[in-house]
Write an enzyme that holds these catalytic residues in place. Structure first.
Site, mmCIF file in Angstrom:
data_model
loop_
_atom_site.group_PDB
_atom_site.id
_atom_site.type_symbol
_atom_site.label_atom_id
_atom_site.label_comp_id
_atom_site.label_asym_id
_atom_site.label_seq_id
_atom_site.Cartn_x
_atom_site.Cartn_y
_atom_site.Cartn_z
ATOM 1 N N SER A 44 36.882 -40.464 -91.079
ATOM 2 C CA SER A 44 36.617 -40.734 -89.553
ATOM 3 C C SER A 44 35.269 -39.940 -89.073
ATOM 4 C CB SER A 44 37.860 -40.613 -88.797
ATOM 5 O OG SER A 44 38.556 -39.271 -88.647
ATOM 6 N N GLU A 65 45.680 -29.261 -86.290
ATOM 7 C CA GLU A 65 44.228 -28.609 -85.502
ATOM 8 C C GLU A 65 44.476 -27.359 -84.917
ATOM 9 O OE1 GLU A 65 46.263 -31.314 -84.896
ATOM 10 O OE2 GLU A 65 45.044 -32.995 -85.563
#
Length: 321
Positions: A44, A65
């Site tokens: 992506s 993350e």
């Protein structure tokens, strides 16, 4: 020659994420300290080719993350130049404490690239929209915040960041956007706004994908006898206060446009400056205080008045009052 792209120029099919990946690949070939980190986002973020050619300079962390920010900070402390490419909605929310402490407070040379920002995830809705990221990141001491208008500025921005030894958050969208610049052959400076069009009746200050919309609105207003200045505020922190004050003094009215909540983003930053130095009427255009509707970017923009028609009508109303 003007740096502004013509409205009717050919449709751009190259996304900013692809340009950023290509630029990082060019830089990474020459500088082995450049490391790209992805959070199950290699595809992506358009980083597949980077990984294939420079496999020792890319780290796949997975959907983690908070970990990716900590790892990038450690790499920076080791002398590397890490670039995180991760969805903006998660990078700017889930890992915000690590960004505040590990990156900004520790003053590590980490570049945080929030991909698929704003409403570009479309139908996935509020969980995947990032409409608070500018407000959160610009409030963190020691962290700069930027957003390119198009593919040309994305390239210039990444090139400038390669020699910029400060923590930075960059937000980009997911899909190709229409050009605002004719090419990358212009002078780009971090923290210096670009006047895309001069004008004396009113100023539109825009950021990111709304810059093209601002230019198209100014063109429409020109046909209606209103001379509109357009400023691309690609760096929201450090903010070009001089450009804002000058616009307030010389045009007397300001409209701000952003793919972000009306709270805490570009509009708030502009009002903070204007209210203290040169009070003039300011209208903030963005997403109101509600979960944004799900839909394609153009549909969301149209729903919330981020359109040439609405901006033009608002500008005419401000000028005539």
């Amino acid at each position: 020659m003007s740096i502004v792209a013509l409205k009717n120029s050919s449709v751009n099919k190259i996304a900013n994420r692809q340009v950023i990946s290509d630029t990082l690949l060019e830089l990474g070939r020459k500088d082995r300290d450049i490391i790209v980190l992805t959070s199950d986002s290699r595809g992506s973020a358009s980083m597949v080719k980077f990984g294939e050619e420079l496999p020792e300079q890319i780290v796949e962390v997975g959907i983690a993350e908070q970990n990716i920010v900590g790892m990038a900070s450690g790499l920076a402390h080791s002398g590397k130049k890490p670039y995180i490419a991760s969805p903006a909605c998660f990078l700017s929310m889930r890992s915000i404490e690590q960004i505040k402490v590990d990156v900004a407070y520790s003053n590590t040379n980490v570049k945080l690239i929030g991909i698929s920002g704003g409403v570009s995830y479309g139908a996935l809705g509020m969980s995947h929209h990032s409409l608070q990221d500018l407000a959160v990141t610009r409030a963190i001491p020691g962290l700069d915040v930027m957003m390119p208008a198009d593919r040309h500025e994305a390239k210039k921005m990444i090139e400038a960041l390669s020699d910029y030894d400060r923590p930075v958050y960059v937000r980009i969208g997911r899909n190709p956007v229409q050009d605002s610049y004719t090419s990358s052959d212009y002078n780009f400076q971090i923290g210096k706004a670009v006047t895309m069009k001069e004008g004396k009746d009113l100023t539109i200050i825009a950021i990111g994908e709304t810059v093209r919309l601002a230019l198209d609105s100014a063109e429409t207003l020109q046909h209606k006898g209103i001379n509109c200045r357009v400023i691309n505020m690609h760096t929201i922190k450090p903010l070009d206060e001089e450009a804002i004050i000058r616009a307030a003094q010389e045009t007397g009215r300001i409209i701000t446009m952003e793919e972000h909540s009306i709270y805490g983003g570009l509009g708030s930053a502009v009002v903070e400056v204007v209210s203290q130095h040169q009070p003039v009427p300011v209208k903030i255009l963005g997403i109101p205080d509600e979960p944004a509707i799900a839909g394609k970017t153009a549909e969301v923009f149209e729903h919330y008045g981020l359109s040439v028609k609405n901006v033009s009508e608002l500008a005419i109303q401000m000028v005539n009052n």
